[in-house]
Write an enzyme that holds these catalytic residues in place. Structure first.
Site, PDB file in Angstrom:
ATOM      1  N   GLU A 194       0.825  -1.212   0.000  1.00  0.00           N
ATOM      2  CA  GLU A 194       0.000   0.000   0.000  1.00  0.00           C
ATOM      3  C   GLU A 194       0.857   1.259   0.000  1.00  0.00           C
ATOM      4  O   GLU A 194       2.089   1.194   0.076  1.00  0.00           O
ATOM      5  CB  GLU A 194      -0.944  -0.033   1.218  1.00  0.00           C
ATOM      6  CG  GLU A 194      -1.883  -1.224   1.156  1.00  0.00           C
ATOM      7  CD  GLU A 194      -2.942  -1.237   2.244  1.00  0.00           C
ATOM      8  OE1 GLU A 194      -2.812  -0.484   3.241  1.00  0.00           O
ATOM      9  OE2 GLU A 194      -3.902  -2.024   2.093  1.00  0.00           O
ATOM     10  N   CYS A 228      -1.864  -4.721  -5.542  1.00  0.00           N
ATOM     11  CA  CYS A 228      -2.430  -5.928  -4.922  1.00  0.00           C
ATOM     12  C   CYS A 228      -1.449  -7.100  -5.011  1.00  0.00           C
ATOM     13  O   CYS A 228      -0.553  -7.121  -5.865  1.00  0.00           O
ATOM     14  CB  CYS A 228      -3.707  -6.338  -5.620  1.00  0.00           C
ATOM     15  SG  CYS A 228      -5.067  -5.191  -5.448  1.00  0.00           S
ATOM     16  N   GLU A 234      -1.907 -10.130  -6.109  1.00  0.00           N
ATOM     17  CA  GLU A 234      -1.962 -10.877  -7.377  1.00  0.00           C
ATOM     18  C   GLU A 234      -1.079 -10.218  -8.430  1.00  0.00           C
ATOM     19  O   GLU A 234      -0.328 -10.870  -9.143  1.00  0.00           O
ATOM     20  CB  GLU A 234      -3.403 -10.942  -7.900  1.00  0.00           C
ATOM     21  CG  GLU A 234      -4.365 -11.696  -7.005  1.00  0.00           C
ATOM     22  CD  GLU A 234      -5.065 -10.803  -5.990  1.00  0.00           C
ATOM     23  OE1 GLU A 234      -4.432  -9.850  -5.472  1.00  0.00           O
ATOM     24  OE2 GLU A 234      -6.233 -11.063  -5.693  1.00  0.00           O
ATOM     25  N   CYS A 285      -6.928  -6.497 -10.945  1.00  0.00           N
ATOM     26  CA  CYS A 285      -6.184  -7.765 -10.967  1.00  0.00           C
ATOM     27  C   CYS A 285      -6.820  -8.762 -11.920  1.00  0.00           C
ATOM     28  O   CYS A 285      -6.130  -9.533 -12.581  1.00  0.00           O
ATOM     29  CB  CYS A 285      -6.090  -8.353  -9.567  1.00  0.00           C
ATOM     30  SG  CYS A 285      -4.960  -7.430  -8.519  1.00  0.00           S
TER      31      CYS A 285
HETATM   32  N1  THU Z   1      -6.058  -6.554  -2.119  1.00  0.00           N
HETATM   33  C1  THU Z   1      -5.232  -7.477  -2.693  1.00  0.00           C
HETATM   34  O1  THU Z   1      -4.005  -7.402  -2.551  1.00  0.00           O
HETATM   35  N2  THU Z   1      -5.793  -8.482  -3.410  1.00  0.00           N
HETATM   36  C2  THU Z   1      -7.128  -8.724  -3.473  1.00  0.00           C
HETATM   37  O2  THU Z   1      -7.534  -9.720  -4.069  1.00  0.00           O
HETATM   38  C3  THU Z   1      -8.067  -7.798  -2.844  1.00  0.00           C
HETATM   39  C4  THU Z   1      -7.489  -6.546  -2.305  1.00  0.00           C
HETATM   40  C5  THU Z   1      -5.471  -5.523  -1.254  1.00  0.00           C
HETATM   41  C6  THU Z   1      -5.471  -4.134  -1.768  1.00  0.00           C
HETATM   42  C7  THU Z   1      -5.393  -3.343  -0.466  1.00  0.00           C
HETATM   43  O3  THU Z   1      -4.039  -3.280  -0.053  1.00  0.00           O
HETATM   44  C8  THU Z   1      -6.133  -4.196   0.530  1.00  0.00           C
HETATM   45  O4  THU Z   1      -6.190  -5.488  -0.043  1.00  0.00           O
HETATM   46  C9  THU Z   1      -7.529  -3.721   0.839  1.00  0.00           C
HETATM   47  O5  THU Z   1      -8.229  -3.459  -0.310  1.00  0.00           O
END
Ligand code: THU
Length: 135
Positions: A52, A61, A63, A99
């Site tokens: 983040e 994210c 993925e 993603c």
């Molecule tokens: N996030 C992911 O890394 N992958 C997902 O499949 C859903 C969301 C992360 C983005 C952010 O850092 C946190 O989860 C909350 O949205």
């Protein structure tokens, strides 16, 4: 052609790898840590976590981190056989729209394993993103 089935050992290994990398997540804003692990058709595993930023929209994210790591290491023509996603919350999460589009680009045939407290859901990008965008 869709990927051939994963063995139970391969599934477990991939989910374990995703759980391990989740510990490296940088998620001080959402406090929702996510780990992803992918298996290439050549048997290599790549992992990623969410990263983040104070400027929220710059968040990457898990993925996409894993897919981009694989592209950086072995190039864009690698095949992705499976992707596992885990989080440390109390619900199973499903890849976000961005993603899904990246999975559609690099892993159109992959088996997708979404792991949560109630077990693992197996799906595909065709199911998660019908009619994805392609140039
Ligand atoms: N996030 C992911 O890394 N992958 C997902 O499949 C859903 C969301 C992360 C983005 C952010 O850092 C946190 O989860 C909350 O949205």
């Amino acid at each position: 052609m869709p990927q051939k089935r994963l063995s139970e050992t391969q599934r477990r290994k991939l989910i374990k790898a995703a759980q391990a990398v989740l510990r490296n997540a940088y998620a001080p804003y959402s406090r929702f840590r996510v780990g992803a692990a992918l298996l290439t058709t050549n048997g290599k595993t790549f992992v990623g976590c969410n990263v983040e930023n104070s400027s929220y929209g710059l968040t990457n994210c898990a993925e996409r981190t894993a897919i981009f790591a694989a592209v950086a290491d072995i190039g864009p023509r690698m095949g992705i056989r499976a992707i596992a996603v885990v989080n440390d919350g109390d619900v199973r999460s499903s890849p976000c729209g961005a993603c899904r589009q990246v999975i559609y680009e690099f892993a159109p045939q992959a088996i997708i394993l979404l792991s949560g407290p109630k077990g693992v859901r197996q799906t595909t990008i065709a199911e998660l993103l019908p009619e994805g965008f392609r140039l």
